[in-house]
Design a protein around this motif. Structure first.
Motif, PDB file in Angstrom:
ATOM      1  N   SER A  91      19.639 -15.517  25.573  1.00  0.00           N
ATOM      2  CA  SER A  91      18.680 -14.149  24.974  1.00  0.00           C
ATOM      3  C   SER A  91      18.926 -13.652  23.918  1.00  0.00           C
ATOM      4  O   SER A  91      19.662 -13.397  23.900  1.00  0.00           O
ATOM      5  CB  SER A  91      18.825 -12.664  26.007  1.00  0.00           C
ATOM      6  OG  SER A  91      18.388 -11.775  25.659  1.00  0.00           O
ATOM      7  N   THR A 136      17.698 -12.182  20.819  1.00  0.00           N
ATOM      8  CA  THR A 136      17.577 -10.568  19.670  1.00  0.00           C
ATOM      9  C   THR A 136      17.006 -10.565  18.882  1.00  0.00           C
ATOM     10  O   THR A 136      16.923  -9.705  18.037  1.00  0.00           O
ATOM     11  CB  THR A 136      19.056  -9.771  19.381  1.00  0.00           C
ATOM     12  OG1 THR A 136      19.978 -10.309  18.549  1.00  0.00           O
ATOM     13  CG2 THR A 136      19.371  -9.091  20.843  1.00  0.00           C
ATOM     14  N   ARG A 169      10.248  -9.545  19.593  1.00  0.00           N
ATOM     15  CA  ARG A 169      10.643  -8.963  18.509  1.00  0.00           C
ATOM     16  C   ARG A 169      11.902  -8.569  17.986  1.00  0.00           C
ATOM     17  O   ARG A 169      12.448  -8.831  19.037  1.00  0.00           O
ATOM     18  CB  ARG A 169      10.381  -7.559  17.834  1.00  0.00           C
ATOM     19  CG  ARG A 169       8.907  -7.086  18.098  1.00  0.00           C
ATOM     20  CD  ARG A 169       8.355  -5.799  18.472  1.00  0.00           C
ATOM     21  NE  ARG A 169       8.858  -5.167  17.138  1.00  0.00           N
ATOM     22  CZ  ARG A 169       8.196  -5.070  16.003  1.00  0.00           C
ATOM     23  NH1 ARG A 169       6.926  -5.669  15.856  1.00  0.00           N
ATOM     24  NH2 ARG A 169       8.556  -4.343  15.206  1.00  0.00           N
ATOM     25  N   SER A 170      12.753  -8.746  16.697  1.00  0.00           N
ATOM     26  CA  SER A 170      14.302  -8.441  16.280  1.00  0.00           C
ATOM     27  C   SER A 170      14.814  -7.199  16.905  1.00  0.00           C
ATOM     28  O   SER A 170      13.900  -5.985  16.114  1.00  0.00           O
ATOM     29  CB  SER A 170      13.682  -8.738  14.883  1.00  0.00           C
ATOM     30  OG  SER A 170      14.771  -8.208  14.316  1.00  0.00           O
ATOM     31  N   ILE A 171      15.525  -6.686  16.878  1.00  0.00           N
ATOM     32  CA  ILE A 171      16.365  -5.823  17.173  1.00  0.00           C
ATOM     33  C   ILE A 171      16.867  -4.943  15.675  1.00  0.00           C
ATOM     34  O   ILE A 171      16.129  -3.912  15.265  1.00  0.00           O
ATOM     35  CB  ILE A 171      17.850  -6.266  17.190  1.00  0.00           C
ATOM     36  CG1 ILE A 171      18.006  -4.731  17.424  1.00  0.00           C
ATOM     37  CG2 ILE A 171      18.934  -6.361  16.637  1.00  0.00           C
ATOM     38  CD1 ILE A 171      19.367  -4.140  18.599  1.00  0.00           C
ATOM     39  N   ASP A 202      12.896  -3.820  13.811  1.00  0.00           N
ATOM     40  CA  ASP A 202      11.908  -2.793  15.187  1.00  0.00           C
ATOM     41  C   ASP A 202      12.827  -1.336  14.876  1.00  0.00           C
ATOM     42  O   ASP A 202      12.424  -0.180  14.344  1.00  0.00           O
ATOM     43  CB  ASP A 202      12.986  -2.432  16.607  1.00  0.00           C
ATOM     44  CG  ASP A 202      12.128  -3.759  17.236  1.00  0.00           C
ATOM     45  OD1 ASP A 202      10.586  -4.235  16.773  1.00  0.00           O
ATOM     46  OD2 ASP A 202      12.144  -4.422  18.623  1.00  0.00           O
ATOM     47  N   CYS A 213      20.247  -0.738  22.774  1.00  0.00           N
ATOM     48  CA  CYS A 213      19.863  -3.374  23.054  1.00  0.00           C
ATOM     49  C   CYS A 213      20.301  -3.153  24.089  1.00  0.00           C
ATOM     50  O   CYS A 213      19.256  -4.228  23.788  1.00  0.00           O
ATOM     51  CB  CYS A 213      20.630  -2.577  21.390  1.00  0.00           C
ATOM     52  SG  CYS A 213      22.492  -2.817  21.435  1.00  0.00           S
ATOM     53  N   GLU A 232      17.681  -3.104  26.481  1.00  0.00           N
ATOM     54  CA  GLU A 232      16.059  -3.720  26.144  1.00  0.00           C
ATOM     55  C   GLU A 232      16.246  -5.056  25.519  1.00  0.00           C
ATOM     56  O   GLU A 232      15.071  -6.168  25.746  1.00  0.00           O
ATOM     57  CB  GLU A 232      16.038  -2.933  24.835  1.00  0.00           C
ATOM     58  CG  GLU A 232      14.636  -2.570  24.557  1.00  0.00           C
ATOM     59  CD  GLU A 232      13.669  -2.184  25.580  1.00  0.00           C
ATOM     60  OE1 GLU A 232      12.195  -2.410  25.555  1.00  0.00           O
ATOM     61  OE2 GLU A 232      13.815  -1.275  26.704  1.00  0.00           O
ATOM     62  N   TYR A 233      17.100  -5.608  24.724  1.00  0.00           N
ATOM     63  CA  TYR A 233      16.766  -6.900  23.866  1.00  0.00           C
ATOM     64  C   TYR A 233      17.129  -7.937  24.925  1.00  0.00           C
ATOM     65  O   TYR A 233      17.101  -9.117  24.435  1.00  0.00           O
ATOM     66  CB  TYR A 233      17.539  -6.784  22.364  1.00  0.00           C
ATOM     67  CG  TYR A 233      16.806  -5.905  22.154  1.00  0.00           C
ATOM     68  CD1 TYR A 233      15.435  -6.471  20.643  1.00  0.00           C
ATOM     69  CD2 TYR A 233      16.420  -4.075  21.678  1.00  0.00           C
ATOM     70  CE1 TYR A 233      14.636  -5.671  20.368  1.00  0.00           C
ATOM     71  CE2 TYR A 233      15.745  -3.699  20.275  1.00  0.00           C
ATOM     72  CZ  TYR A 233      15.195  -4.228  20.024  1.00  0.00           C
ATOM     73  OH  TYR A 233      14.237  -3.296  19.155  1.00  0.00           O
ATOM     74  N   LYS A 234      18.867  -7.330  25.627  1.00  0.00           N
ATOM     75  CA  LYS A 234      18.775  -8.690  26.780  1.00  0.00           C
ATOM     76  C   LYS A 234      18.491  -8.721  28.187  1.00  0.00           C
ATOM     77  O   LYS A 234      17.598 -10.069  28.700  1.00  0.00           O
ATOM     78  CB  LYS A 234      20.134  -9.262  27.039  1.00  0.00           C
ATOM     79  CG  LYS A 234      20.424  -9.610  25.448  1.00  0.00           C
ATOM     80  CD  LYS A 234      22.086  -9.476  25.149  1.00  0.00           C
ATOM     81  CE  LYS A 234      22.916 -10.155  23.136  1.00  0.00           C
ATOM     82  NZ  LYS A 234      22.838 -11.734  23.631  1.00  0.00           N
ATOM     83  N   ARG A 289      14.749  -8.994  29.544  1.00  0.00           N
ATOM     84  CA  ARG A 289      13.934 -10.351  29.549  1.00  0.00           C
ATOM     85  C   ARG A 289      14.786 -11.418  30.334  1.00  0.00           C
ATOM     86  O   ARG A 289      13.991 -12.266  30.449  1.00  0.00           O
ATOM     87  CB  ARG A 289      14.882 -11.034  27.792  1.00  0.00           C
ATOM     88  CG  ARG A 289      14.063  -9.736  26.805  1.00  0.00           C
ATOM     89  CD  ARG A 289      14.700  -9.951  25.283  1.00  0.00           C
ATOM     90  NE  ARG A 289      13.651  -9.260  24.280  1.00  0.00           N
ATOM     91  CZ  ARG A 289      13.735  -9.593  23.129  1.00  0.00           C
ATOM     92  NH1 ARG A 289      14.720 -10.540  21.935  1.00  0.00           N
ATOM     93  NH2 ARG A 289      13.145  -8.643  22.319  1.00  0.00           N
ATOM     94  N   CYS A 300      24.806 -10.009  17.346  1.00  0.00           N
ATOM     95  CA  CYS A 300      24.133  -9.442  16.446  1.00  0.00           C
ATOM     96  C   CYS A 300      24.836  -9.506  15.155  1.00  0.00           C
ATOM     97  O   CYS A 300      26.327  -9.357  15.592  1.00  0.00           O
ATOM     98  CB  CYS A 300      23.757  -8.305  16.751  1.00  0.00           C
ATOM     99  SG  CYS A 300      22.243  -7.957  18.221  1.00  0.00           S
TER     100      CYS A 300
END
Length: 313
Positions: free
Chosen positions: A38, A40, A72-74, A77, A106, A109-111, A114, A193
């Motif tokens: 996943s 980010t 999208r990239s964290i 965003d 985060c 939402e980002y991991k 998805r 990240c």
């Protein structure tokens, strides 16, 4: 419980998850049907390079597809006033001088979202409104070793059941490091990240001393988020305090990252192999550094005395 429909690896491309992929490819663990990374959009370059090598030299020859989730990239965003931002757990110095942490969104939402989307697709039931029949589920491998057993947890969803093979094998992180080194993967990097607020002082130092471009990126991001997420400020909901990436609530390039914490000192007294790996950090090896796993994100439990607080997204 019935047999899983398929086996998938939550691949962070760090020490433990890389070990699991190698063990499966070598036939020492059951064959994986897929590995999901996943992304980010803000991982260190070393992680992307490591992932590319894993795909070419391990996954593809073993017939294990590696799926990269995207979007999208964290970082983008957080700095985009036109886009909703799922908040990072940044440190916040409030007007009264107290320190808290922004609510952590985060990871979900980002991991997690998805990964869940990909697991549904692999099972043949795409879309969140498609009902998955009882008994159809993925066995989802998570890279947690014995020294981190308290971070092991269930997925909380019926169609993806977490399994922790390293715990079943009673392997520690040092065991993983030995196995990786023996098989030519001693330079496995940390996956997290670039600007993760859960970085330890050791991680920040390593970035500053060995990854100057990524350090400059983190310093610039830290400066840019001082008043909170760009969208919150754009919509008239500014952060009441000031946001920072380091728990000292000082600008990152002024934070006391050269201070060796008690946790780091304790780690240096631990397993000699792991200590040697730490001393070989110039080659990208990892020891005290902690990575980011979708199902085992570092939380406020690692940072006693700092409460979580609501912030405008």
């Amino acid at each position: 419980m019935s047999a899983p429909t398929l086996r998938v690896l939550s691949l962070g491309a760090g020490v433990q998850s890389t070990t699991l992929l190698l063990l499966s490819a070598a036939g020492k663990l059951p064959r994986l049907d897929a590995a999901i990374f996943s992304d980010t959009g803000w991982e260190p370059q070393a992680v992307y390079q490591h992932l590319d090598r894993l795909v070419r030299e391990v996954a593809e020859p073993a017939g294990i597809p590696v799926i990269l989730t995207g979007g999208r990239s964290i970082r983008e965003d957080a700095l985009d006033p036109g886009h909703r931002f799922a908040s990072m757990p940044v440190f916040v110095r409030n007007p009264d001088g107290t320190v808290g942490m922004a609510r952590r969104q985060c990871t979900s939402e980002y991991k997690l979202k998805r990964i869940k989307t990909e697991v549904r697709r692999l099972l043949g039931y795409p879309g969140s409104r498609t009902r998955i029949p009882a008994g159809v589920f993925a066995e989802q491998w998570v890279g947690i070793s014995r020294d981190e057993f308290t971070r092991a947890r269930d997925s909380g969803i019926r169609y993806a059941v977490n399994r922790h093979p390293l715990l079943e094998m009673d392997w520690t992180r040092a065991d993983c490091l030995r196995y990786l080194a023996h098989n030519g993967w001693a330079s496995t990097p940390k996956s997290a990240c670039i600007g993760c607020p859960f970085h330890s002082n050791a991680q920040w130092r390593h970035m500053r001393d060995h990854q100057p471009e990524e350090w400059a990126d983190a310093v610039a991001f830290d400066r840019a988020i001082r008043n909170g997420a760009a969208r919150a400020n754009h919509t008239g909901s500014p952060l009441l305090g000031q946001a920072y990436l380091h728990r000292s609530c000082l600008p990152l390039d002024q934070a006391p990252i050269d201070k060796v914490t008690a946790h780091e000192w304790a780690g240096r007294q631990g397993d000699l192999f792991a200590q040697a790996a730490d001393e070989a950090a110039d080659n990208g090896d990892e020891f005290e550094f902690t990575g980011c796993s979708p199902w085992t994100c570092r939380s406020e439990n690692q940072l006693p005395g700092i409460p979580e607080q609501e912030t405008a997204a």
